[in-house]
Enzyme design. Structure first.
Site, PDB file in Angstrom:
ATOM      1  N   GLU A 141      20.523  71.765  18.833  1.00 48.87           N
ATOM      2  CA  GLU A 141      19.594  70.800  19.430  1.00 48.87           C
ATOM      3  C   GLU A 141      18.163  71.060  18.978  1.00 48.87           C
ATOM      4  O   GLU A 141      17.388  70.119  18.754  1.00 48.87           O
ATOM      5  CB  GLU A 141      19.691  70.845  20.961  1.00 48.87           C
ATOM      6  CG  GLU A 141      21.063  70.495  21.517  1.00 48.87           C
ATOM      7  CD  GLU A 141      21.579  69.150  21.030  1.00 48.87           C
ATOM      8  OE1 GLU A 141      20.758  68.263  20.714  1.00 48.87           O
ATOM      9  OE2 GLU A 141      22.809  68.979  20.941  1.00 48.87           O
ATOM     10  N   HIS A 144      17.543  69.472  15.641  1.00 50.24           N
ATOM     11  CA  HIS A 144      17.253  68.037  15.699  1.00 50.24           C
ATOM     12  C   HIS A 144      15.765  67.798  15.947  1.00 50.24           C
ATOM     13  O   HIS A 144      15.154  66.909  15.351  1.00 50.24           O
ATOM     14  CB  HIS A 144      18.058  67.378  16.824  1.00 50.24           C
ATOM     15  CG  HIS A 144      19.492  67.101  16.465  1.00 50.24           C
ATOM     16  ND1 HIS A 144      19.859  66.506  15.281  1.00 50.24           N
ATOM     17  CD2 HIS A 144      20.646  67.323  17.153  1.00 50.24           C
ATOM     18  CE1 HIS A 144      21.174  66.370  15.248  1.00 50.24           C
ATOM     19  NE2 HIS A 144      21.682  66.866  16.363  1.00 50.24           N
ATOM     20  N   GLU A 208      23.979  65.210  11.992  1.00 46.68           N
ATOM     21  CA  GLU A 208      24.770  66.175  12.745  1.00 46.68           C
ATOM     22  C   GLU A 208      25.207  67.335  11.844  1.00 46.68           C
ATOM     23  O   GLU A 208      25.176  68.496  12.254  1.00 46.68           O
ATOM     24  CB  GLU A 208      25.991  65.496  13.368  1.00 46.68           C
ATOM     25  CG  GLU A 208      25.668  64.481  14.455  1.00 46.68           C
ATOM     26  CD  GLU A 208      24.961  65.097  15.653  1.00 46.68           C
ATOM     27  OE1 GLU A 208      25.165  66.304  15.927  1.00 46.68           O
ATOM     28  OE2 GLU A 208      24.200  64.381  16.308  1.00 46.68           O
TER      29      GLU A 208
END
Length: 278
Positions: A141, A144, A208
């Site tokens: 995360e 990202h 991803e």
């Protein structure tokens, strides 16, 4: 330059989305007389609307899962905060705000940018994973946020919604304003929104893989995140309380049907696991 492929994809998709947005602005400009004042208002309104879309998209994702702040002084979460602080420092970003939510399923997602990021972790995920597995998810995360791809996703979803609504109301107002035009407008709006979202999906699956790779590098190996993905994918997701918009941002959001896989926001989990272990 880090992740040239991702940056190039984001630039191309961003340009296409801007093109859709510019077309809407031009249509409004023509519809309201084509004066310089109207053009200035349309341009200012467009910039303002993009900012509002980003803020609303971020707020909406957090609100949809009823995310609450994760207290740093709570002994249950101290180790998580320490891990995120260390990983953030290693990745060269500010420590994001940590929040927890009852999503009904083990999952996590990030919103925001480098200086104002938020990472949301479900209580089910914390209960299910070992600490090194949870670190892998957290690193994913944080990647990202560092790569700024989550901003592109949120704004892209907002632009797709706006373009779809404009197409819907255009059909209604250009028609006879009867019930048939209403239904046709809704169908056209949904189709247009779907077509615009295809460009957003063009980077969604790729990002991803990039975040998985970055996470493996941050924690030193890919095995913990691979095990985490296995546990998450094997969980019962029928009780998920995650909205469709937030699901696109989550670490897990795999679809089962053939059509859903073609337009999925996530690559197949088994392929992600294979790459992490290769």
């Amino acid at each position: 330059m880090r992740h040239v492929g991702l940056k190039l994809r984001m630039a191309i998709v961003g340009s296409i989305l801007f093109g859709f947005y510019a077309a809407i602005a031009a249509a409004l400009y023509a519809a309201f007389g084509g004066s310089t004042t109207v053009l200035a208002l349309v341009l200012a309104g467009s910039v303002l609307l993009i900012g509002v879309q980003y803020k609303v998209g971020k707020w909406g994702a957090l609100r949809s899962v009823n995310a609450q702040d994760m207290p740093e002084d709570d002994r249950r979460f101290r180790e998580i905060h320490r891990s995120v602080e260390r990983l953030s420092d290693d990745m060269g970003i500010d420590k994001p705000r940590l929040m927890i939510a009852d999503m009904g399923v083990p999952n996590a997602f990030a919103v925001g940018r480098k200086g104002a990021g938020v990472v949301v972790v479900s209580s089910q995920l914390i209960q299910m994973l070992d600490h090194d597995e949870l670190e892998g998810v957290l690193a994913h995360e944080l990647a990202h946020i560092r790569n700024r791809d989550v901003v592109t996703m949120v704004i892209g979803q907002g632009i797709a919604t706006i373009v779809g609504l404009v197409a819907q109301f255009a059909v209604i107002f250009l028609g006879d304003n009867d019930i048939a035009d209403l239904f046709v407008g809704m169908i056209v709006g949904n189709i247009v929104q779907f077509l615009v979202m295809l460009f957003v999906l063009a980077i969604s699956r790729y990002r991803e893989y990039v975040a998985d790779s970055d996470a493996a590098g941050a924690i030193g190996r890919g095995e913990p995140l691979a095990r985490a993905l296995e546990k998450i994918s094997n969980a019962d997701h029928s009780r998920s309380r995650v909205s469709e918009e937030a699901s696109a941002l989550c670490i897990f959001g795999e679809s089962k049907s053939l059509l859903s896989k073609l337009v999925s926001t996530h690559p197949p989990t088994e392929k992600r696991i294979q790459k992490l272990r290769s």
